[in-house]
Design an enzyme around this catalytic site. Structure first.
Site, PDB file in Angstrom:
ATOM      1  N   ASP A  83       0.868  -1.165   0.000  1.00 43.26           N
ATOM      2  CA  ASP A  83       0.000   0.000   0.000  1.00 43.26           C
ATOM      3  C   ASP A  83       0.914   1.227   0.000  1.00 43.26           C
ATOM      4  O   ASP A  83       1.344   1.715   1.036  1.00 43.26           O
ATOM      5  CB  ASP A  83      -0.902  -0.011   1.235  1.00 43.26           C
ATOM      6  CG  ASP A  83      -1.874   1.157   1.278  1.00 43.26           C
ATOM      7  OD1 ASP A  83      -1.682   2.128   0.521  1.00 43.26           O
ATOM      8  OD2 ASP A  83      -2.834   1.098   2.076  1.00 43.26           O
ATOM      9  N   GLU A 176       1.587   2.727  13.039  1.00 43.75           N
ATOM     10  CA  GLU A 176       0.523   2.637  12.036  1.00 43.75           C
ATOM     11  C   GLU A 176      -0.581   1.824  12.691  1.00 43.75           C
ATOM     12  O   GLU A 176      -0.649   0.610  12.530  1.00 43.75           O
ATOM     13  CB  GLU A 176       1.046   1.991  10.750  1.00 43.75           C
ATOM     14  CG  GLU A 176       0.114   2.168   9.565  1.00 43.75           C
ATOM     15  CD  GLU A 176      -1.002   1.133   9.553  1.00 43.75           C
ATOM     16  OE1 GLU A 176      -2.028   1.330  10.247  1.00 43.75           O
ATOM     17  OE2 GLU A 176      -0.831   0.124   8.863  1.00 43.75           O
ATOM     18  N   GLU A 185     -10.071  -2.955  15.667  1.00 41.60           N
ATOM     19  CA  GLU A 185      -8.931  -3.622  16.319  1.00 41.60           C
ATOM     20  C   GLU A 185      -8.430  -2.881  17.544  1.00 41.60           C
ATOM     21  O   GLU A 185      -7.628  -3.395  18.296  1.00 41.60           O
ATOM     22  CB  GLU A 185      -7.771  -3.874  15.346  1.00 41.60           C
ATOM     23  CG  GLU A 185      -8.114  -4.867  14.245  1.00 41.60           C
ATOM     24  CD  GLU A 185      -6.973  -5.115  13.288  1.00 41.60           C
ATOM     25  OE1 GLU A 185      -6.054  -4.274  13.217  1.00 41.60           O
ATOM     26  OE2 GLU A 185      -6.993  -6.152  12.611  1.00 41.60           O
ATOM     27  N   HIS A 325      -5.299   0.032   1.292  1.00 36.69           N
ATOM     28  CA  HIS A 325      -5.774  -1.287   1.732  1.00 36.69           C
ATOM     29  C   HIS A 325      -6.914  -1.166   2.740  1.00 36.69           C
ATOM     30  O   HIS A 325      -7.619  -2.143   3.001  1.00 36.69           O
ATOM     31  CB  HIS A 325      -4.617  -2.105   2.321  1.00 36.69           C
ATOM     32  CG  HIS A 325      -4.246  -1.729   3.716  1.00 36.69           C
ATOM     33  ND1 HIS A 325      -3.461  -0.637   4.017  1.00 36.69           N
ATOM     34  CD2 HIS A 325      -4.549  -2.303   4.911  1.00 36.69           C
ATOM     35  CE1 HIS A 325      -3.298  -0.553   5.323  1.00 36.69           C
ATOM     36  NE2 HIS A 325      -3.941  -1.558   5.890  1.00 36.69           N
TER      37      HIS A 325
END
Length: 385
Positions: A83, A176, A185, A325
């Site tokens: 990406d 990230e 998440e 992505h």
């Protein structure tokens, strides 16, 4: 690159928080046309014996159980590294702002393959501590070694909340952490934990700003294929599955030509200052139709920015930007809304961590439309899992 305006205004009728690319058009519509369709107030959890409680769907096996194991597989790292919008932005931020990193102690939260740690080391960091909980930490250690940075980068295998750093403080935290829908998440809370425990006063968090946006799209063909399909499966009624599929947001790439309304800023987060609880919120929205069309779904996406650089840098995951992505998050509506140009779909979105599995995200959307051809008021529930 154009970034959306990050100013927040709690009054959704103003335009100060709209993306610059979006044109708001408020028009008074004549009220003498008949209403073709009317939907009474309801919820996709109400009065339905077939509907399960969201907390009971799929039992206890969720992303919380498999989260770290999933990041042990190289495929997910390959996708992220390829990406280029994501990875090149981080690379440019680090390489073009070496003044931030020169002789500084850096903490890389969720290091994965160690690519961000390698960028920081090459930019002149004094030392980088790369924390990775999955088995990819072993690969990161080897990658650091073969690239000649073992004296600068220390890979620590374990959870950020459980490890001990060899130093009392760090100057920079790089991570990230963004998931689908920005918050899926729940890695943001891990970054905030590290910030509160180790970051020096006036230290740098990269990225330091993140914004979540909402828009509405026409998506008849895909909704028919993915949702309405369950009404008749080889002659059998499987609509109970349809009800569950409606509750699971779809991560997919949205064609910008499908966008029917303006894009509304829902939430702007300052990672350097926010509290962990700020990731749960309720935000109002007002989506104004820019043409006569149908609305089948709401679409969420996010921007991130690095404001401590010489030049403001960042990227967007929106439908009008270069693909990433993360794609976009599509939340299908139970109703097909018929809108005329200038009419507004108003409501609110509530986002919270799931109580049983905090890496999952619970979403509640309340929306209403009072238009010439459609009147609707509904509450829908979703789970990112």
């Amino acid at each position: 690159m154009d970034l959306q305006d990050n100013n927040i205004d709690n009054d959704v009728t103003t335009t100060s928080n709209k993306p610059r690319k979006t044109k708001f058009e408020y028009e008074d519509e004549d009220q003498d046309e008949t209403i073709d369709e009317t939907v009474t107030e309801s919820s996709n959890l109400d009065d339905d014996a077939l509907m399960c409680d969201p907390d009971e769907i799929g039992g206890d096996k969720t992303s919380a159980d498999y989260y770290f194991d999933s990041y042990s597989h190289f495929g997910i790292h390959e996708e992220m590294l390829k990406d280029t919008m994501r990875t090149k932005t981080y690379q440019n931020v680090i390489y073009k702002n070496t003044f931030l990193f020169k002789d500084k102690i850096v903490l890389d939260v969720g290091a994965g393959t160690g690519i961000l740690s390698l960028f920081c080391a090459k930019a002149g960091a004094k030392h980088v501590y790369a924390v990775e909980c999955s088995h990819m930490a072993d690969m990161a250690q080897e990658i650091v070694k073969v690239n000649g940075f073992s004296d600068v980068i220390t890979v620590l295998k374990g959870k950020v909340e459980e490890i001990e750093l060899p130093v009392p403080q760090v100057d920079i935290i790089v991570s990230e952490w963004m998931g689908y829908f920005l918050l899926f998440e729940n890695m943001l809370n891990t970054v905030l934990y590290a910030r509160n425990k180790w970051l020096v006063n006036n230290g740098v968090v990269l990225p330091d700003k993140a914004s979540l946006y909402l828009t509405a799209i026409e998506d008849a063909e895909y909704k028919e294929d993915k949702i309405e399909f369950w009404n008749n499966v080889y002659g059998f009624n499987m609509s109970c599955i349809k009800k569950q599929s409606m509750m699971e947001p779809l991560v997919d790439t949205v064609d910008q030509n499908q966008i029917v309304t303006n894009c509304q800023l829902l939430k702007m987060m300052d990672i350097s200052k926010m509290a962990p609880g700020d990731a749960s919120f309720t935000a109002p929205f007002k989506l104004v139709a820019e043409r006569d069309d149908y609305i089948h779904a709401l679409v969420a996406y996010f921007d991130v920015s690095f404001t401590r650089c010489h030049k403001l840098t960042g990227f967007s995951t929106g439908p009008r930007s270069r693909a990433t992505h993360w794609k976009q998050t599509v939340l299908y509506l139970e109703d097909v809304l018929t809108v005329c140009e200038g009419e507004a779909l108003v409501g609110s979105m509530t986002v919270t961590q799931n109580k049983k599995n905090p890496r999952d995200v619970d979403i509640m959307i309340k929306y209403s439309l009072s238009g010439r051809r459609c009147v609707v008021s509904r509450t829908q529930y979703y789970r990112m899992r």
